[in-house]
Motif scaffolding. Sequence first.
Motif, PDB file in Angstrom:
ATOM      1  N   UNK A  88      31.892  41.140  38.001  1.00  0.00           N
ATOM      2  CA  UNK A  88      30.882  42.124  37.604  1.00  0.00           C
ATOM      3  C   UNK A  88      29.934  41.641  36.511  1.00  0.00           C
ATOM      4  N   UNK A  89      30.355  40.688  35.692  1.00  0.00           N
ATOM      5  CA  UNK A  89      29.467  40.221  34.618  1.00  0.00           C
ATOM      6  C   UNK A  89      30.027  38.960  33.981  1.00  0.00           C
ATOM      7  N   UNK A  90      29.116  38.120  33.459  1.00  0.00           N
ATOM      8  CA  UNK A  90      29.499  37.042  32.554  1.00  0.00           C
ATOM      9  C   UNK A  90      29.509  37.615  31.149  1.00  0.00           C
ATOM     10  N   UNK A  91      30.563  37.343  30.407  1.00  0.00           N
ATOM     11  CA  UNK A  91      30.673  37.826  29.032  1.00  0.00           C
ATOM     12  C   UNK A  91      30.412  36.643  28.106  1.00  0.00           C
ATOM     13  N   UNK A  92      29.248  36.663  27.443  1.00  0.00           N
ATOM     14  CA  UNK A  92      28.851  35.577  26.554  1.00  0.00           C
ATOM     15  C   UNK A  92      29.185  35.959  25.118  1.00  0.00           C
ATOM     16  N   UNK A  93      30.111  35.217  24.542  1.00  0.00           N
ATOM     17  CA  UNK A  93      30.589  35.534  23.197  1.00  0.00           C
ATOM     18  C   UNK A  93      29.943  34.601  22.172  1.00  0.00           C
ATOM     19  N   UNK A  94      30.382  34.725  20.937  1.00  0.00           N
ATOM     20  CA  UNK A  94      29.847  33.917  19.837  1.00  0.00           C
ATOM     21  C   UNK A  94      30.589  32.608  19.675  1.00  0.00           C
ATOM     22  N   UNK A  95      31.691  32.464  20.396  1.00  0.00           N
ATOM     23  CA  UNK A  95      32.448  31.210  20.389  1.00  0.00           C
ATOM     24  C   UNK A  95      32.881  30.918  21.816  1.00  0.00           C
ATOM     25  N   UNK A  96      33.110  29.642  22.100  1.00  0.00           N
ATOM     26  CA  UNK A  96      33.523  29.268  23.446  1.00  0.00           C
ATOM     27  C   UNK A  96      34.833  29.902  23.864  1.00  0.00           C
ATOM     28  N   UNK A  97      35.749  30.047  22.922  1.00  0.00           N
ATOM     29  CA  UNK A  97      37.075  30.582  23.222  1.00  0.00           C
ATOM     30  C   UNK A  97      37.002  31.996  23.793  1.00  0.00           C
ATOM     31  N   UNK A  98      36.039  32.802  23.330  1.00  0.00           N
ATOM     32  CA  UNK A  98      36.004  34.207  23.704  1.00  0.00           C
ATOM     33  C   UNK A  98      35.032  34.523  24.839  1.00  0.00           C
ATOM     34  N   UNK A  99      34.431  33.488  25.442  1.00  0.00           N
ATOM     35  CA  UNK A  99      33.666  33.738  26.661  1.00  0.00           C
ATOM     36  C   UNK A  99      34.622  34.225  27.757  1.00  0.00           C
ATOM     37  N   UNK A 100      34.152  35.143  28.566  1.00  0.00           N
ATOM     38  CA  UNK A 100      35.017  35.726  29.583  1.00  0.00           C
ATOM     39  C   UNK A 100      34.155  36.247  30.732  1.00  0.00           C
ATOM     40  N   UNK A 101      34.756  37.037  31.591  1.00  0.00           N
ATOM     41  CA  UNK A 101      34.027  37.709  32.665  1.00  0.00           C
ATOM     42  C   UNK A 101      34.551  39.136  32.773  1.00  0.00           C
ATOM     43  N   UNK A 102      33.698  40.032  33.219  1.00  0.00           N
ATOM     44  CA  UNK A 102      34.134  41.373  33.593  1.00  0.00           C
ATOM     45  C   UNK A 102      34.428  41.373  35.092  1.00  0.00           C
ATOM     46  N   UNK A 103      35.463  42.076  35.485  1.00  0.00           N
ATOM     47  CA  UNK A 103      35.920  41.996  36.869  1.00  0.00           C
ATOM     48  C   UNK A 103      36.769  43.208  37.227  1.00  0.00           C
ATOM     49  N   UNK A 104      36.980  43.383  38.528  1.00  0.00           N
ATOM     50  CA  UNK A 104      37.956  44.321  39.083  1.00  0.00           C
ATOM     51  C   UNK A 104      38.791  43.527  40.080  1.00  0.00           C
ATOM     52  N   UNK A 105      40.092  43.551  39.908  1.00  0.00           N
ATOM     53  CA  UNK A 105      40.960  42.719  40.727  1.00  0.00           C
ATOM     54  C   UNK A 105      42.202  43.509  41.134  1.00  0.00           C
ATOM     55  N   UNK A 106      42.521  43.511  42.420  1.00  0.00           N
ATOM     56  CA  UNK A 106      43.714  44.202  42.919  1.00  0.00           C
ATOM     57  C   UNK A 106      44.566  43.218  43.706  1.00  0.00           C
ATOM     58  N   UNK A 107      45.875  43.273  43.482  1.00  0.00           N
ATOM     59  CA  UNK A 107      46.816  42.434  44.214  1.00  0.00           C
ATOM     60  C   UNK A 107      47.821  43.327  44.919  1.00  0.00           C
ATOM     61  N   UNK A 108      47.986  43.069  46.219  1.00  0.00           N
ATOM     62  CA  UNK A 108      48.841  43.894  47.065  1.00  0.00           C
ATOM     63  C   UNK A 108      50.067  43.116  47.515  1.00  0.00           C
ATOM     64  N   UNK A 109      51.167  43.853  47.717  1.00  0.00           N
ATOM     65  CA  UNK A 109      52.395  43.267  48.247  1.00  0.00           C
ATOM     66  C   UNK A 109      52.922  44.203  49.333  1.00  0.00           C
ATOM     67  N   UNK A 110      53.381  43.634  50.440  1.00  0.00           N
ATOM     68  CA  UNK A 110      53.919  44.509  51.460  1.00  0.00           C
ATOM     69  C   UNK A 110      54.487  43.777  52.654  1.00  0.00           C
ATOM     70  N   UNK A 111      55.012  44.563  53.586  1.00  0.00           N
ATOM     71  CA  UNK A 111      55.573  44.041  54.821  1.00  0.00           C
ATOM     72  C   UNK A 111      54.500  44.032  55.901  1.00  0.00           C
ATOM     73  N   UNK A 112      54.685  43.199  56.909  1.00  0.00           N
ATOM     74  CA  UNK A 112      53.694  43.083  57.969  1.00  0.00           C
ATOM     75  C   UNK A 112      54.367  43.141  59.335  1.00  0.00           C
ATOM     76  N   UNK A 113      53.557  43.493  60.316  1.00  0.00           N
ATOM     77  CA  UNK A 113      54.030  43.470  61.699  1.00  0.00           C
ATOM     78  C   UNK A 113      52.871  43.124  62.618  1.00  0.00           C
ATOM     79  N   UNK A 114      53.211  42.578  63.753  1.00  0.00           N
ATOM     80  CA  UNK A 114      52.233  42.250  64.779  1.00  0.00           C
ATOM     81  C   UNK A 114      52.013  43.479  65.652  1.00  0.00           C
ATOM     82  N   UNK A 115      50.768  43.834  65.869  1.00  0.00           N
ATOM     83  CA  UNK A 115      50.457  44.957  66.734  1.00  0.00           C
ATOM     84  C   UNK A 115      50.414  44.476  68.186  1.00  0.00           C
TER      85      UNK A 115
END
Length: 220
Positions: A88-115
Motif C-alpha cells: 500500500x505504501x513505501x514508508x520513508x523514515x529519517x534513518x535507513x533502519x526505520x524504512x518500511x512499507x505499509x501492507x495488508x497480508x493474510x496467510x491461510x491454512x487448511x485442508x484440500x480436496x480434488x473436485x
Amino acid sequence: MKIYSKSKLNRVKRGHNRATYDVEKINSILDAGFIGYLGYVYEGKSITLPMAYGRKDNKIYLHGSQANRMLLALLDAKEMSMTVMHLDALVLARSGLHHSVNYRCATLFGSIRKLEDPREKELALFCFMEHMMKGRWDEIRSMHQEELDRTLVIEMTIETASAKIRDVGAEDEPEDYNLDVWAGLVPLKQIAEYPIPDEGLPQKMEIPKHVLDYYWENKQ
C-alpha cells in the motif's frame, strides 16, 4: 465478530500488535486480490509459486491442468497454505533502519480436496471467474466437456488464518524527529487502464458493460 482461534500454526509472533484474526478483515484482504503465493515440496525441494484463486465463504478454489505439478503435490500432502499480500505504501523514515512499507497480508491454512463432480467443478470455476471480474461468466461461451475433463480443480477449506496490517507513517527514534530529513509515505496502488480489444471481431464491438464497470471501479 467471528475470529480464527490462535495456535502455533497461525499466531503472528513478530509485530503481533499488527496482527488480526478477524474473519471479515481477512476475507476483505482475499477479495481485494486475485493472486496468492503457495508453497509446496517437490522431490524434497521447497518451491513457492503465485497462482490465481477464487473465494466463496471459507473455500478457496484453484485450477490447472491435470498434470499440474504443484496441485498434485498439494493433493498428496492433503493440506496447503496460501498468502495474499497488498503493498500500500513505501514508508520513508529519517534513518535507513526505520524504512518500511505499509501492507495488508493474510496467510491461510487448511485442508484440500480434488473436485470430481462436473457440477462442483463448474461452480468452482464460476467462483474463480466472478472473483476475477463480476459478470464475466455470463458473457463467455459455455465450457466444452473435454475442457472440463482436462481441468484439475482444487478446493481448499480455510481452517485457520491470520493477517498482519501496517497502515501508519514512519516510526523513527525520538531524537531523529528534528533532523533536517524528509520523511513520509509514498502511497502505491494497482489500477485498471482502459480496456484494449483483442484482434478481430472485438475491435468492431462495443466494450461490454461489465468490463467498463470494472474499469471505472478500479481506474484510480
